[in-house]
Design an enzyme around this catalytic site. Structure first.
Site, PDB file in Angstrom:
ATOM      1  N   HIS A 156      11.432   9.632  -8.647  1.00  0.00           N
ATOM      2  CA  HIS A 156      11.569   9.629  -7.187  1.00  0.00           C
ATOM      3  C   HIS A 156      10.286   9.232  -6.468  1.00  0.00           C
ATOM      4  O   HIS A 156      10.297   9.039  -5.259  1.00  0.00           O
ATOM      5  CB  HIS A 156      12.041  11.002  -6.703  1.00  0.00           C
ATOM      6  CG  HIS A 156      13.472  11.281  -7.061  1.00  0.00           C
ATOM      7  ND1 HIS A 156      14.513  11.107  -6.182  1.00  0.00           N
ATOM      8  CD2 HIS A 156      14.041  11.682  -8.226  1.00  0.00           C
ATOM      9  CE1 HIS A 156      15.658  11.407  -6.777  1.00  0.00           C
ATOM     10  NE2 HIS A 156      15.402  11.763  -8.014  1.00  0.00           N
ATOM     11  N   ASP A 369       4.980   5.930  -0.563  1.00  0.00           N
ATOM     12  CA  ASP A 369       6.192   6.751  -0.643  1.00  0.00           C
ATOM     13  C   ASP A 369       7.173   6.058  -1.569  1.00  0.00           C
ATOM     14  O   ASP A 369       7.326   4.838  -1.493  1.00  0.00           O
ATOM     15  CB  ASP A 369       6.817   6.888   0.763  1.00  0.00           C
ATOM     16  CG  ASP A 369       7.434   8.262   0.994  1.00  0.00           C
ATOM     17  OD1 ASP A 369       7.865   8.891   0.010  1.00  0.00           O
ATOM     18  OD2 ASP A 369       7.479   8.695   2.167  1.00  0.00           O
TER      19      ASP A 369
HETATM   20  P1  ADQ Z   1      10.280  13.494   0.088  1.00  0.00           P
HETATM   21  O1  ADQ Z   1       8.821  13.233  -0.153  1.00  0.00           O
HETATM   22  O2  ADQ Z   1      10.621  14.888   0.385  1.00  0.00           O
HETATM   23  O3  ADQ Z   1      11.179  12.965  -1.106  1.00  0.00           O
HETATM   24  P2  ADQ Z   1      11.971  11.858   1.961  1.00  0.00           P
HETATM   25  O4  ADQ Z   1      12.508  10.729   1.184  1.00  0.00           O
HETATM   26  O5  ADQ Z   1      11.650  11.490   3.359  1.00  0.00           O
HETATM   27  O6  ADQ Z   1      10.655  12.509   1.343  1.00  0.00           O
HETATM   28  O7  ADQ Z   1      13.068  12.983   1.950  1.00  0.00           O
HETATM   29  C1  ADQ Z   1      12.930  14.091   2.748  1.00  0.00           C
HETATM   30  C2  ADQ Z   1      14.284  14.701   3.069  1.00  0.00           C
HETATM   31  O8  ADQ Z   1      14.055  15.984   3.615  1.00  0.00           O
HETATM   32  C3  ADQ Z   1      15.040  13.895   4.100  1.00  0.00           C
HETATM   33  O9  ADQ Z   1      16.401  13.964   3.827  1.00  0.00           O
HETATM   34  C4  ADQ Z   1      14.705  14.608   5.413  1.00  0.00           C
HETATM   35  O10 ADQ Z   1      15.709  14.576   6.373  1.00  0.00           O
HETATM   36  C5  ADQ Z   1      14.461  16.029   4.969  1.00  0.00           C
HETATM   37  N1  ADQ Z   1      13.373  16.571   5.800  1.00  0.00           N
HETATM   38  C6  ADQ Z   1      12.112  16.163   5.877  1.00  0.00           C
HETATM   39  N2  ADQ Z   1      11.438  16.874   6.792  1.00  0.00           N
HETATM   40  C7  ADQ Z   1      12.310  17.749   7.294  1.00  0.00           C
HETATM   41  C8  ADQ Z   1      12.240  18.765   8.298  1.00  0.00           C
HETATM   42  N3  ADQ Z   1      11.129  18.978   8.998  1.00  0.00           N
HETATM   43  N4  ADQ Z   1      13.327  19.494   8.549  1.00  0.00           N
HETATM   44  C9  ADQ Z   1      14.458  19.262   7.867  1.00  0.00           C
HETATM   45  N5  ADQ Z   1      14.601  18.310   6.943  1.00  0.00           N
HETATM   46  C10 ADQ Z   1      13.537  17.566   6.653  1.00  0.00           C
HETATM   47  C11 ADQ Z   1      10.918  12.394  -2.406  1.00  0.00           C
HETATM   48  C12 ADQ Z   1      10.040  11.129  -2.424  1.00  0.00           C
HETATM   49  C13 ADQ Z   1      10.621  10.076  -1.495  1.00  0.00           C
HETATM   50  C14 ADQ Z   1      12.066   9.773  -1.886  1.00  0.00           C
HETATM   51  C15 ADQ Z   1      12.877  11.055  -2.034  1.00  0.00           C
HETATM   52  C16 ADQ Z   1      14.231  10.780  -2.651  1.00  0.00           C
HETATM   53  O11 ADQ Z   1       8.703  11.437  -2.058  1.00  0.00           O
HETATM   54  O12 ADQ Z   1       9.849   8.879  -1.533  1.00  0.00           O
HETATM   55  O13 ADQ Z   1      12.654   8.967  -0.894  1.00  0.00           O
HETATM   56  O14 ADQ Z   1      12.218  12.000  -2.879  1.00  0.00           O
HETATM   57  O15 ADQ Z   1      14.091  10.102  -3.851  1.00  0.00           O
END
Ligand code: ADQ
Length: 464
Positions: A156, A369
């Site tokens: 991921h 990311d």
């Molecule tokens: P993350 O680093 O956690 O994931 P991201 O892909 O943006 O980053 O996923 C975060 C998830 O959590 C999103 O669904 C978002 O809506 C939710 N989220 C974030 N902040 C939030 C908040 N303040 N309140 C509620 N919900 C929140 C890791 C990798 C990424 C990759 C994903 C999936 O770092 O690059 O895209 O896994 O593979």
């Protein structure tokens, strides 16, 4: 139909709609609901000694099998090697990489514990889908215990260039462990290329880039496997309809009232140094400096719930951001306007959807990311008749797909400020065109397409 066994560090039995700060959980649950099977991983609980038998919870066709981890195991495996070595290394933050034999051993030991507890649960025809950087050695540990099942791995995070990976002592061990799987998935072609380059130039393996199932066939360390890019995505249709109704929710209404007609820029991230938040705050400051007409006309809402608080770098970034937002607000605020609203808390999906829909700009500027699902969620939540503009870092995996966003270099704060200005002044027609193009991409590749393409490729293993 073969049973699917998903393994991830955290097993999070979540209800749809419940708030979560991790992108993985929702996707995994969707995969398991379809085929039935087991979701295996750490329970989230730390005890004295790691549990010798997993705790099983049945939920329809799904079994959760979870392990409590002992304090030392958790410390070395999770806080240590996973989050203080691999995470910064894979995000190109070499200054933050801790090199420590003790945590490397702990990481290996916990992967061995996982394999010991998982192997007896497996049936010969199962497909095992292992997730993320915490569990790279699990495949080889399972093979060492005689497991001949189809084993797949999905990373991921980004996969770094070989020269970066080589900062890790004994890096070849980690790559050999990856080669124990039948299928290794990455978010993007860029990650895949980095892996293939390592195999070719460092491991001197054989690489066959004639497309096999859209991927690259690799022979290395005495094994044959398929490596492929599977860009993860979101439940596009679901978010679209959620945002439509959430726009009229109480939270959305309160936000609208509090803005009294001002424009909104929104950022939503786990509080993590990879997300580029200090640079983002500086870019917003730059906007106010270069384009003073926005004073008292634009608000920046940054939502950033703390994560991994046992790791010192996460405490440091939290302090840095509190100081920075305080300084910028102190300098620019008026008696009736606070430029940055900085919140260390998390919100439910529905509330976030309503917030995204109101924001004129979605500001997503990670320094690195794997994918970044927030960027995709922001787009899906827009009103197609009056959509906002996504400003997106070129170093997020999502930038390779979301090409109609305003793509920025997050290190270039003046460039990001200019993109914000462009987004804030973009004519409606252009916003609509860009949004429609982005939505075509998100409808074509949603979470279902991602899950199916991975599982289908794993079904066809082995690739020898
Ligand atoms: P993350 O680093 O956690 O994931 P991201 O892909 O943006 O980053 O996923 C975060 C998830 O959590 C999103 O669904 C978002 O809506 C939710 N989220 C974030 N902040 C939030 C908040 N303040 N309140 C509620 N919900 C929140 C890791 C990798 C990424 C990759 C994903 C999936 O770092 O690059 O895209 O896994 O593979």
């Amino acid at each position: 139909m073969s049973r699917l066994v998903v393994v991830s560090n955290r097993v999070a039995p979540i209800d749809e709609g419940k708030q979560t700060a991790g992108g993985l959980a929702v996707a995994v649950l969707a995969a398991l609901k379809k085929s039935g099977g087991i979701w295996f991983g750490w329970s989230g609980t730390v005890v004295e000694e790691s549990q010798s038998e997993p705790t099983r919870t049945e939920a329809g066709r799904l079994t959760y099998a979870t392990l409590d981890l002992g304090r030392r195991d958790f410390e070395e495996y999770y806080n240590g090697f996973a989050n203080q070595t691999l995470w910064p290394l894979f995000h190109y933050r070499l200054g933050l990489v801790s090199v420590d034999r003790r945590t490397r051993e702990g990481y290996q030991r916990v992967n061995g514990i996982f394999a010991d507890r998982l192997a007896p649960l497996l049936r010969p025809d199962d497909m095992v889908w292992v997730h993320d950087y915490h569990l790279i050695p699990l495949g080889e540990e399972l093979r060492n215990r005689g497991c001949g099942q189809r084993l797949g791995f999905f990373l991921h995070t980004p996969f770094p260039a070989p020269e970066v990976l080589k900062v890790l002592p004994n890096h070849a061990d980690l790559i050999r462990e990856l080669c124990a799987y039948d299928l290794v998935g990455f978010h993007t072609e860029v990650d895949l290329r980095c892996f293939v380059n390592y195999i070719r130039y460092e491991a001197h393996g054989e690489v066959d880039e004639r497309s096999h199932e859209g991927g690259t066939r690799i022979r290395a360390f005495g094994r044959t496997l398929l490596a492929c890019a599977f860009p993860i995505s979101i439940d596009t249709a679901n978010l679209e309809s959620l945002a439509h109704t959430a726009a009229r929710s109480r939270h959305a209404e309160r936000l609208r009232e509090s803005l009294v007609g001002r424009r909104l820029i929104i950022g939503v991230d786990r509080l993590d140094y990879s997300k580029g938040l200090p640079k983002r705050f500086e870019a917003f400051q730059q906007l106010l400096e270069t384009y003073p007409e926005h004073a008292n006309r634009v608000s920046f809402l940054q939502i950033a719930p703390p994560s991994r608080e046992d790791v010192p770098e996460y405490i440091a970034i939290r302090r840095e951001l509190s100081e920075l937002s305080g300084r910028i607000n102190g300098r620019f605020a008026e008696f009736d306007w606070v430029p940055i609203r900085y919140l260390n808390k998390s919100f439910g999906r529905r509330i976030l959807a309503g917030f995204y829909r109101q924001a004129h700009i979605g500001l997503v500027t990670p320094l690195r990311d794997g994918m970044n699902l927030v960027a995709k969620e922001y787009v899906a939540c827009q009103d197609p008749e009056n959509p906002g503009v996504l400003v997106l870092s070129e170093f997020a995996g999502a930038a390779l797909e979301l090409t109609e966003a305003l793509i920025v270099n997050p290190y270039d704060t003046e460039g990001v400020a200019d993109a914000l200005q462009r987004g804030l002044t973009m004519p409606l027609e252009e916003r609509k065109e860009r949004h429609a193009a982005l939505m075509r991409t998100l409808r074509r590749n949603d979470i279902t397409a991602w899950r199916e393409s991975y599982v289908n490729a794993l079904t066809r293993a082995p690739y020898s």
